[in-house]
Design a protein around this motif. Structure first.
Motif, PDB file in Angstrom:
ATOM      1  N   THR A   1       0.830  -1.201   0.000  1.00  0.00           N
ATOM      2  CA  THR A   1       0.000   0.000   0.000  1.00  0.00           C
ATOM      3  C   THR A   1       0.865   1.253   0.000  1.00  0.00           C
ATOM      4  O   THR A   1       0.572   2.215  -0.725  1.00  0.00           O
ATOM      5  N   ALA A   2       1.929   1.265   0.781  1.00  0.00           N
ATOM      6  CA  ALA A   2       2.836   2.414   0.819  1.00  0.00           C
ATOM      7  C   ALA A   2       3.496   2.624  -0.545  1.00  0.00           C
ATOM      8  O   ALA A   2       3.609   3.755  -1.027  1.00  0.00           O
ATOM      9  N   TRP A   3       3.904   1.545  -1.191  1.00  0.00           N
ATOM     10  CA  TRP A   3       4.537   1.647  -2.508  1.00  0.00           C
ATOM     11  C   TRP A   3       3.547   2.196  -3.540  1.00  0.00           C
ATOM     12  O   TRP A   3       3.892   3.072  -4.328  1.00  0.00           O
ATOM     13  N   ALA A   4       2.313   1.708  -3.526  1.00  0.00           N
ATOM     14  CA  ALA A   4       1.296   2.178  -4.475  1.00  0.00           C
ATOM     15  C   ALA A   4       0.944   3.642  -4.220  1.00  0.00           C
ATOM     16  O   ALA A   4       0.791   4.428  -5.161  1.00  0.00           O
ATOM     17  N   THR A   5       0.830   4.030  -2.972  1.00  0.00           N
ATOM     18  CA  THR A   5       0.517   5.413  -2.620  1.00  0.00           C
ATOM     19  C   THR A   5       1.616   6.349  -3.087  1.00  0.00           C
ATOM     20  O   THR A   5       1.345   7.418  -3.621  1.00  0.00           O
ATOM     21  N   ARG A   6       2.872   5.951  -2.913  1.00  0.00           N
ATOM     22  CA  ARG A   6       3.992   6.750  -3.362  1.00  0.00           C
ATOM     23  C   ARG A   6       3.926   6.973  -4.876  1.00  0.00           C
ATOM     24  O   ARG A   6       4.157   8.071  -5.362  1.00  0.00           O
ATOM     25  N   GLY A   7       3.566   5.940  -5.631  1.00  0.00           N
ATOM     26  CA  GLY A   7       3.444   6.070  -7.077  1.00  0.00           C
ATOM     27  C   GLY A   7       2.341   7.026  -7.479  1.00  0.00           C
ATOM     28  O   GLY A   7       2.500   7.847  -8.389  1.00  0.00           O
ATOM     29  N   VAL A   8       1.202   6.943  -6.811  1.00  0.00           N
ATOM     30  CA  VAL A   8       0.076   7.831  -7.107  1.00  0.00           C
ATOM     31  C   VAL A   8       0.450   9.280  -6.782  1.00  0.00           C
ATOM     32  O   VAL A   8       0.160  10.201  -7.555  1.00  0.00           O
ATOM     33  N   LEU A   9       1.099   9.504  -5.647  1.00  0.00           N
ATOM     34  CA  LEU A   9       1.484  10.862  -5.273  1.00  0.00           C
ATOM     35  C   LEU A   9       2.521  11.433  -6.233  1.00  0.00           C
ATOM     36  O   LEU A   9       2.497  12.627  -6.540  1.00  0.00           O
ATOM     37  N   ALA A  10       3.427  10.607  -6.725  1.00  0.00           N
ATOM     38  CA  ALA A  10       4.425  11.076  -7.695  1.00  0.00           C
ATOM     39  C   ALA A  10       3.744  11.502  -8.992  1.00  0.00           C
ATOM     40  O   ALA A  10       4.086  12.534  -9.577  1.00  0.00           O
ATOM     41  N   ARG A  11       2.765  10.731  -9.455  1.00  0.00           N
ATOM     42  CA  ARG A  11       2.035  11.108 -10.671  1.00  0.00           C
ATOM     43  C   ARG A  11       1.206  12.360 -10.444  1.00  0.00           C
ATOM     44  O   ARG A  11       1.085  13.215 -11.328  1.00  0.00           O
ATOM     45  N   ALA A  12       0.613  12.497  -9.254  1.00  0.00           N
ATOM     46  CA  ALA A  12      -0.183  13.686  -8.954  1.00  0.00           C
ATOM     47  C   ALA A  12       0.707  14.931  -8.926  1.00  0.00           C
ATOM     48  O   ALA A  12       0.294  15.999  -9.380  1.00  0.00           O
ATOM     49  N   ALA A  13       1.917  14.806  -8.421  1.00  0.00           N
ATOM     50  CA  ALA A  13       2.840  15.941  -8.411  1.00  0.00           C
ATOM     51  C   ALA A  13       3.210  16.348  -9.825  1.00  0.00           C
ATOM     52  O   ALA A  13       3.382  17.531 -10.119  1.00  0.00           O
TER      53      ALA A  13
END
Length: 151
Positions: free
Chosen positions: A26-38
């Motif tokens: 979950t932490a890895w997936a969240t990090r990916g989503v936040l990177a794309r959102a940035a």
């Protein structure tokens, strides 16, 4: 004394391991989503400010693409109103020419999404004749709206 084999049969240990793996995923997936959102953050460079920059300067512009020819994009710069609303200038601004390279990354879409009418944010260095040498193209077509300058 418990043996190694019997410890792994303990349900609480199995659940603990499962939850640790689940939290890491979950932490890895969240990090990916936040990177794309940035990467979705848009900039508000105008045609006037772009043409005042010196060659070699790094720039970010938001364009509505008018022409797409292999590795060259030609677009009309847009003026930022809000994060999701851009406006065409009342007077037709000078178009910006963008050169793509093999190492140019495409974010929030794929290269086939780069078509006339698409809204993109392009980052890169300004080259000779004020052609932007793109390092990154962010596809904003589904994220922003474009209104005419008369509205």
């Amino acid at each position: 004394m418990q043996t190694e084999k019997s410890r792994w049969n303990d349900p609480s240990l199995r659940w603990t391991c499962f939850l640790i793996v689940l939290m890491a995923g979950t932490a890895w997936a969240t990090r990916g989503v936040l990177a794309r959102a940035a990467a979705m953050k848009t900039s508000a460079a105008t045609a006037d400010s772009y043409y005042k920059l010196q060659p070699g300067t790094t720039a970010k512009v938001v364009l509505r693409l008018d022409e797409v020819a292999r590795d060259t994009l030609t677009g009309t710069p847009l003026q930022r109103e809000t994060d999701t609303l851009y406006r065409l200038a009342a007077q037709k601004p000078r178009q910006i020419v963008v050169d793509l390279a093999a190492e140019t990354s495409v974010v929030m879409g794929k290269p086939p999404d780069i078509v006339p009418g698409a809204v993109v944010q392009v980052s890169g260095a300004i080259g000779p004749s004020h052609r932007l040498q793109a390092t990154q193209v962010v596809i904003l077509t589904g994220y922003v709206r474009v209104s005419s300058g008369a509205e």
